[in-house]
Design an enzyme around this catalytic site. Structure first.
Site, PDB file in Angstrom:
ATOM      1  N   LYS A 149      13.030  24.150  51.970  1.00 23.57           N
ATOM      2  CA  LYS A 149      13.684  23.978  50.656  1.00 23.57           C
ATOM      3  C   LYS A 149      12.653  24.034  49.528  1.00 23.57           C
ATOM      4  CE  LYS A 149      17.490  21.454  52.712  1.00 23.57           C
ATOM      5  NZ  LYS A 149      18.074  20.175  53.133  1.00 23.57           N
TER       6      LYS A 149
ATOM      7  N   GLN B 279      17.196  13.922  52.224  1.00 26.07           N
ATOM      8  CA  GLN B 279      17.404  14.579  53.514  1.00 26.07           C
ATOM      9  C   GLN B 279      18.012  13.595  54.516  1.00 26.07           C
ATOM     10  OE1 GLN B 279      16.973  17.846  53.970  1.00 26.07           O
ATOM     11  NE2 GLN B 279      17.594  17.768  56.101  1.00 26.07           N
TER      12      GLN B 279
ATOM     13  N   ASP C 233      23.584  18.367  46.668  1.00 27.32           N
ATOM     14  CA  ASP C 233      24.126  18.460  48.022  1.00 27.32           C
ATOM     15  C   ASP C 233      25.656  18.416  48.003  1.00 27.32           C
ATOM     16  OD1 ASP C 233      22.518  18.802  50.283  1.00 27.32           O
ATOM     17  OD2 ASP C 233      21.727  16.768  50.164  1.00 27.32           O
TER      18      ASP C 233
HETATM   19  N1  GUN Z   1      20.700  17.205  56.979  1.00 26.79           N
HETATM   20  C1  GUN Z   1      21.247  18.274  57.610  1.00 26.79           C
HETATM   21  N2  GUN Z   1      21.768  19.126  56.705  1.00 26.79           N
HETATM   22  C2  GUN Z   1      21.548  18.588  55.488  1.00 26.79           C
HETATM   23  C3  GUN Z   1      21.855  19.013  54.170  1.00 26.79           C
HETATM   24  O1  GUN Z   1      22.461  20.064  53.916  1.00 26.79           O
HETATM   25  N3  GUN Z   1      21.455  18.174  53.182  1.00 26.79           N
HETATM   26  C4  GUN Z   1      20.811  17.002  53.425  1.00 26.79           C
HETATM   27  N4  GUN Z   1      20.482  16.245  52.390  1.00 26.79           N
HETATM   28  N5  GUN Z   1      20.520  16.582  54.644  1.00 26.79           N
HETATM   29  C5  GUN Z   1      20.885  17.383  55.661  1.00 26.79           C
END
Ligand code: GUN
Length: 283
Positions: free
Chosen positions: A52, A96, A119
Site C-alpha cells: 500500500k 490494518q 477502507d
Molecule cells: N486486512 C485484510 N484486508 C484488509 C483491508 O482491505 N483493509 C484493512 N485495513 N485490513 C485488511
C-alpha cells in the site's frame, strides 16, 4: 475463457491517479495523504502494508506508515488515530486488520473520522452502501470487484444470479449489497450452507471469499459463469485462491487469477478512495 486482468486494470487506474497528482504538484498544491497503521508483527499484514505504501509512492501521494507495538493499549491506539484525524496532510487513515486480540477492532475502526475512512469499514459508510447510496467510502475489495465486472464489455448485471461465498464485513456483506444495488439476484452462502453445490451451479456470477484454498471446483460451476476469486491463501509456499483455477477456468466465461486479479484492484481502490477523500475536503 477470458482472464479478468486486475493487474492491467489497476495499472490504468493508478496511471490516471498519478496524472492527477502530477497536475496538483505542477500547481504547487498539496498532494493527497494516506496514513497506514500496523500493530504488531503479523507477516501477511506487513506485506500488505508495504504494498500500500509503495503504491502511494508510485502515484506521488504523501504516505505515513505507523508501526506500533503488539502490546499497545486501546487508549494509546485511539490517541494515534485522533492525531491523524486532526492532521491536515492526511486524507485517508487505514488500520490494518486483524488487530491483536486484546484490542477492540470495532471501536478502533469507528474512531476514524468518517471522511477519512478510506477502507469504508465504519458503520456510517457501510450503512450507506447497504442503503444503495454509494457516495460515501465504498470498501476497497468490493469496489474493485465491481470495477472488474464493469470492465466486461456489454455486461448487464441486472437480473443475473450472483452467489457470494463468505459473509465477512470486509468482503461478503458489502459485495452482496453492491450486487443487490445493481439488480443482481444475490445469495450469500457460508461454510454450512446446505446443498451449496446446487446453489452455486445456478450462479451467473460467483464471488469466492471464504478463505479456503481451491474450494470452488468445476462440479460447482455452470458453463459460462463469471468467477471472481478473492482468496489469498499460501499453500506449500505458493499463493493460491479459493478457486481451483486450472479446472474451473475451463468452464468460466471470465475469471480472475490469483495473484493478479482482485488483489491489485483493492490497492487501486484504496488510492481512489484517498483521492476522493482529498477532493471532498477541498483544501
Ligand atoms: N486486512 C485484510 N484486508 C484488509 C483491508 O482491505 N483493509 C484493512 N485495513 N485490513 C485488511
Amino acid at each position: 475463457m477470458n482472464i479478468l486482468d486486475g493487474k492491467k486494470c489497476s495499472q490504468e487506474i493508478l496511471d490516471k491517479i498519478k496524472e492527477t497528482v502530477d497536475n496538483l504538484k505542477n500547481s504547487n498544491k498539496r498532494v493527497p495523504g494516506l496514513a497506514v497503521i500496523i500493530v504488531g508483527n503479523n507477516p501477511a499484514s506487513k506485506i500488505y502494508v508495504n504494498s500500500k505504501v509503495k503504491a502511494c509512492e508510485k502515484v506521488g501521494f504523501y504516505s505515513k506508515a505507523i508501526f506500533l507495538d503488539e502490546n499497545i493499549s486501546q487508549a494509546e491506539l485511539l490517541e494515534n488515530i485522533q492525531a491523524l484525524n486532526n492532521d491536515k496532510n492526511i486524507d485517508g487513515i487505514l488500520v490494518q486488520l486483524p488487530l491483536p486480540k486484546h484490542l477492540n477492532e470495532d471501536e478502533i475502526c469507528n474512531a476514524i473520522d468518517t471522511s477519512k475512512d478510506v477502507d469504508g469499514f465504519k458503520a456510517e459508510n457501510l450503512g450507506k452502501v447497504m442503503l444503495g447510496k454509494e457516495d460515501g467510502m465504498v470498501p476497497c475489495t468490493p469496489q474493485g470487484i465491481m470495477y472488474l465486472l464493469d470492465s466486461i464489455k456489454d455486461i448487464n448485471l441486472y437480473g443475473m444470479n450472483g452467489v457470494v461465498i463468505g459473509r465477512s464485513n470486509i468482503v461478503g456483506k458489502p459485495i452482496s449489497s453492491l450486487l443487490i444495488n445493481r439488480g443482481v439476484t444475490t445469495t450469500v452462502c457460508n461454510s454450512r450452507t446446505k446443498n451449496i453445490e446446487d446453489v452455486l451451479r445456478n450462479a451467473d456470477i460467483i464471488i469466492a471469499a471464504l478463505g479456503k484454498p481451491k474450494f470452488l471446483k468445476e462440479n460447482m460451476v455452470k458453463e459460462g459463469a463469471i468467477i471472481i476469486d478473492v482468496g489469498i491463501n499460501r499453500v506449500d509456499g505458493k499463493l493460491c485462491g479459493d478457486v481451483d483455477f486450472e479446472n474451473v477456468s475451463k468452464l468460466a466465461s471470465f475469471i480472475t487469477p490469483v495473484p493478479g486479479g482482485v488483489g491489485p484492484m483493492t490497492i487501486a481502490m484504496l488510492l481512489n478512495n484517498t483521492l476522493r477523500a482529498y477532493d471532498k475536503r477541498g483544501e
